[in-house]
Design a protein around this motif. Structure first.
Motif, short mmCIF file in Angstrom:
data_model
loop_
_atom_site.label_atom_id
_atom_site.label_comp_id
_atom_site.label_asym_id
_atom_site.label_seq_id
_atom_site.Cartn_x
_atom_site.Cartn_y
_atom_site.Cartn_z
N ARG A 1 42.73 42.67 44.95
CA ARG A 1 44.05 43.01 45.11
C ARG A 1 44.79 42.57 43.83
NH1 ARG A 1 46.77 40.48 49.84
NH2 ARG A 1 45.46 38.76 49.32
N ALA A 2 45.91 43.21 43.51
CA ALA A 2 46.63 42.69 42.04
C ALA A 2 47.91 43.39 42.19
CB ALA A 2 45.92 43.20 41.02
N ILE A 3 48.90 42.67 41.73
CA ILE A 3 50.33 42.83 41.51
C ILE A 3 50.94 42.54 40.36
CG2 ILE A 3 50.95 42.82 43.87
CD1 ILE A 3 52.28 40.14 43.55
N LEU B 1 50.42 38.14 48.04
CA LEU B 1 48.80 38.05 47.77
C LEU B 1 48.51 36.81 48.63
CD1 LEU B 1 48.15 38.72 44.10
CD2 LEU B 1 47.98 40.29 45.94
N GLY B 2 49.23 35.67 48.82
CA GLY B 2 49.00 34.63 49.41
C GLY B 2 49.26 33.27 48.60
N PRO B 3 48.73 32.06 49.15
CA PRO B 3 48.95 30.84 48.23
C PRO B 3 48.21 30.89 47.18
CG PRO B 3 48.54 30.30 50.75
CD PRO B 3 48.38 31.76 50.48
N ILE B 4 48.83 30.53 46.06
CA ILE B 4 48.24 30.32 44.62
C ILE B 4 47.29 29.32 44.65
CG2 ILE B 4 48.53 30.42 42.05
CD1 ILE B 4 51.26 31.77 42.79
N SER B 5 45.98 29.37 44.08
CA SER B 5 45.06 28.31 43.86
C SER B 5 44.65 28.12 42.59
CB SER B 5 43.83 28.66 45.04
OG SER B 5 43.26 29.83 44.80
#
Length: 247
Positions: free
Chosen positions: A56-58, A81-85
């Protein structure tokens, strides 16, 4: 073989090394937030190419010299996308080639604000979200510096070189600050790379000067960035890796 472990944010991700890094990370299994400031069409193309690699990408517009826009950027990527790691701290700029005696305050303010101050602000925002001291689960920050930080770029971009030397210091100092908080901080120093950051003719003039006798490709830097962002570099922090053909 994919190695990604979550969501990565790439600043300045619409072109050059940032775009190549976004694609390499997508191929490595990451979901990618592609930051851009003005180049919406280019960012959209990078997003499409990332999606074609299976993730996925935005694309998210934000000026990373502005603290409030950085917060909005992180929030937007997290919401979608969810939490950034992982964060690839890549945004950068040069001014026209010139000697230090010709620089004015406006030029210096622009170069240091975009290259150094934004890197500090983005890294700080990343730590507040990833550090276990702030309730996060850990993560990785990869700062994109330049071999100019070591070589000095005399007669051309001493201000750019100095701003990237500040990024190197950020990598070393922040890595020591957050090593026990689950966050690794690493850097990459590209040399002469085939991107549009160079003035016309510069690569023709200097491209054969590295020991490897050619300029590098953005993809060659991107592969190192993807490695540093992954668990394959799990025993590395505070290190900046040269990708410069030996120059």
């Amino acid at each position: 073989m994919t190695e990604g472990r979550g969501v990565v944010l790439v600043t300045g991700g619409s072109r050059g090394i940032g775009a190549a890094a976004s694609l390499a990370l997508a191929a490595d299994g990451w979901d990618v937030g592609v930051n851009y400031r003005t180049q919406a069409d280019e960012a959209a193309r990078v997003v499409k190419a990332c999606e074609q690699r299976g993730g996925r990408a935005i694309a998210v517009q934000a000026d990373v010299t502005e603290a409030d826009q950085i917060e909005r950027l992180f929030d937007a990527v997290t919401a979608e996308l969810g939490p950034i790691s992982a964060v690839i701290n890549n945004a950068g700029v040069v001014s026209p080639a010139g000697r230090v005696a010709e620089y004015d305050a406006e030029r210096l303010d622009r170069v240091f604000r975009i290259n150094a101050i934004s890197a500090f602000l983005v890294a700080g925002a990343a730590v507040r979200r990833m550090s276990t001291a702030y309730g996060g689960d850990g993560g990785v920050i990869v700062n994109v510096s330049s071999r100019a930080a070591v070589l000095g770029s005399a007669g051309e971009y001493v201000d750019y070189a100095a701003s990237k030397a500040a990024v190197d210091a950020l990598t070393t100092g922040l890595a020591n600050e957050v090593a026990k908080e689950g966050v690794r901080v690493l850097g990459v120093r590209p040399g002469l790379i085939q991107t549009d950051i160079h003035e016309p003719g510069r690569l023709d003039r200097l491209g054969a000067t590295p020991p490897l006798a050619r300029p590098g490709k953005p993809e060659e830097v991107a592969e190192v960035i993807a490695f540093l962002a992954s668990t394959r570099s799990s025993y590395m922090t505070g290190t900046t890796v040269d990708v410069s053909g030996g120059r």
